[in-house]
Scaffold this motif. Sequence first.
Motif, mmCIF file in Angstrom:
data_model
loop_
_atom_site.group_PDB
_atom_site.id
_atom_site.type_symbol
_atom_site.label_atom_id
_atom_site.label_comp_id
_atom_site.label_asym_id
_atom_site.label_seq_id
_atom_site.Cartn_x
_atom_site.Cartn_y
_atom_site.Cartn_z
ATOM 1 N N LYS A 1 11.854 -6.521 8.179
ATOM 2 C CA LYS A 1 12.972 -5.858 8.578
ATOM 3 C C LYS A 1 14.147 -6.485 8.333
ATOM 4 N N SER A 2 14.115 -7.767 8.599
ATOM 5 C CA SER A 2 15.590 -8.646 8.337
ATOM 6 C C SER A 2 16.016 -8.684 6.967
ATOM 7 N N GLN A 3 15.054 -8.479 6.009
ATOM 8 C CA GLN A 3 15.578 -8.716 4.644
ATOM 9 C C GLN A 3 15.875 -7.333 4.063
ATOM 10 N N LEU A 4 15.565 -6.467 4.808
ATOM 11 C CA LEU A 4 16.137 -5.040 4.350
ATOM 12 C C LEU A 4 17.689 -4.729 5.014
ATOM 13 N N ASP A 5 18.699 -5.137 3.871
ATOM 14 C CA ASP A 5 20.064 -5.107 4.594
ATOM 15 C C ASP A 5 20.376 -3.704 4.627
ATOM 16 N N ASP A 6 20.289 -2.851 3.639
ATOM 17 C CA ASP A 6 20.896 -1.546 3.589
ATOM 18 C C ASP A 6 20.236 -0.510 4.370
ATOM 19 N N VAL A 7 19.027 -0.862 5.194
ATOM 20 C CA VAL A 7 18.522 0.449 5.679
ATOM 21 C C VAL A 7 17.993 -0.298 6.968
ATOM 22 N N ASN A 8 18.402 0.759 8.177
ATOM 23 C CA ASN A 8 18.453 0.502 9.499
ATOM 24 C C ASN A 8 16.991 1.138 10.091
ATOM 25 N N PRO B 1 12.482 14.334 9.034
ATOM 26 C CA PRO B 1 12.385 13.806 7.780
ATOM 27 C C PRO B 1 12.447 11.975 7.800
ATOM 28 N N ARG B 2 11.685 11.707 6.657
ATOM 29 C CA ARG B 2 11.473 10.139 6.586
ATOM 30 C C ARG B 2 12.847 9.338 6.577
ATOM 31 N N LYS B 3 12.569 8.434 7.224
ATOM 32 C CA LYS B 3 14.029 7.456 7.107
ATOM 33 C C LYS B 3 13.951 6.630 5.966
ATOM 34 N N THR B 4 12.749 6.312 5.542
ATOM 35 C CA THR B 4 12.765 5.367 4.552
ATOM 36 C C THR B 4 12.426 6.215 2.851
ATOM 37 N N THR B 5 13.113 5.968 1.943
ATOM 38 C CA THR B 5 12.724 6.645 0.625
ATOM 39 C C THR B 5 11.724 5.719 -0.117
ATOM 40 N N PRO B 6 11.142 6.415 -1.195
ATOM 41 C CA PRO B 6 10.148 5.699 -1.887
ATOM 42 C C PRO B 6 10.381 4.458 -2.555
ATOM 43 N N ARG B 7 11.690 4.221 -2.641
ATOM 44 C CA ARG B 7 12.318 2.821 -3.386
ATOM 45 C C ARG B 7 12.133 1.628 -2.068
ATOM 46 N N VAL B 8 12.480 2.389 -1.003
ATOM 47 C CA VAL B 8 12.541 1.190 0.323
ATOM 48 C C VAL B 8 11.213 1.016 0.408
ATOM 49 N N ASP B 9 10.397 2.084 0.263
ATOM 50 C CA ASP B 9 8.706 1.766 0.590
ATOM 51 C C ASP B 9 8.308 0.630 -0.327
ATOM 52 N N GLU B 10 8.630 0.738 -1.288
ATOM 53 C CA GLU B 10 8.270 -0.066 -2.357
ATOM 54 C C GLU B 10 8.693 -1.491 -2.233
ATOM 55 N N ILE C 1 9.392 -2.714 0.596
ATOM 56 C CA ILE C 1 8.866 -3.424 1.642
ATOM 57 C C ILE C 1 7.336 -3.778 1.284
ATOM 58 N N LYS C 2 6.622 -3.176 0.509
ATOM 59 C CA LYS C 2 5.500 -3.537 -0.101
ATOM 60 C C LYS C 2 5.565 -4.770 -0.907
ATOM 61 N N SER C 3 6.675 -4.876 -1.882
ATOM 62 C CA SER C 3 6.947 -5.997 -2.532
ATOM 63 C C SER C 3 7.290 -7.385 -1.657
ATOM 64 N N ILE C 4 7.978 -7.335 -0.859
ATOM 65 C CA ILE C 4 8.331 -8.416 -0.004
ATOM 66 C C ILE C 4 7.052 -8.889 0.963
ATOM 67 N N ALA C 5 6.162 -7.947 1.160
ATOM 68 C CA ALA C 5 5.101 -8.396 1.741
ATOM 69 C C ALA C 5 4.028 -9.127 1.068
ATOM 70 N N LEU C 6 3.868 -8.658 -0.358
ATOM 71 C CA LEU C 6 3.159 -9.201 -1.334
ATOM 72 C C LEU C 6 3.776 -10.593 -1.951
ATOM 73 N N GLU C 7 4.994 -10.525 -1.899
ATOM 74 C CA GLU C 7 5.765 -11.797 -2.315
ATOM 75 C C GLU C 7 5.329 -12.949 -1.338
ATOM 76 N N ASN C 8 5.553 -12.809 -0.184
ATOM 77 C CA ASN C 8 5.062 -13.865 0.962
ATOM 78 C C ASN C 8 4.402 -13.139 1.921
ATOM 79 N N PRO C 9 2.960 -13.291 2.049
ATOM 80 C CA PRO C 9 1.935 -12.701 2.838
ATOM 81 C C PRO C 9 2.126 -12.919 4.174
ATOM 82 N N PHE C 10 2.841 -14.157 4.207
ATOM 83 C CA PHE C 10 2.916 -14.782 5.851
ATOM 84 C C PHE C 10 4.129 -14.153 6.521
ATOM 85 N N ASN C 11 4.972 -13.271 6.151
ATOM 86 C CA ASN C 11 5.866 -12.617 6.466
ATOM 87 C C ASN C 11 5.610 -11.423 7.603
#
Length: 163
Positions: free
Chosen positions: A88-95, A61-70, A72-82
Amino acid sequence: MPRGITLALCIKQLIISKYQSGVKQAIIAKQLGLNRSVVSKTIKLHHIRNSLISPPKTGRPRKTTPRVDEKIKSIALENPFNTAMDIKSQLDDVNISIHTVRRRLRDSGLPARTPSKKPFISKKNRTARVQFAHGQKQDGIQYYFRMKETLISSNNHILTSSV
């Protein structure tokens, strides 16, 4: 990774209907442009399962949910230099691993490692570039006039020597 090819339901139905009407497997394969083993396997699985619908796929099974995928995408779009590590460090609730972050970015159509925009040039570098360009402009004008004088003198020399 799936083995073999996955046929559409309509093609499976076509294979079964032709087979039940008495057409041989080799002819069905030739008409549909498929390998004979694909036709044979489809008929055999239909006979065993009595259904054309493929069973559900197994796998981890996938380790991430569609909400976590979104997220990740929003963090990358918010700051494209990440980088993937920053996301990964900004995702506190997911390992999850860095590789998972990169896969999710690739799946969403974003670059997995390189920034989507280049950083702006600093003020110091901008002024240095402008000064360099102005210097080249002056050198270019002086070079042009030197070349023009050289061409004129060489043309005069050619004109006077040929007369």
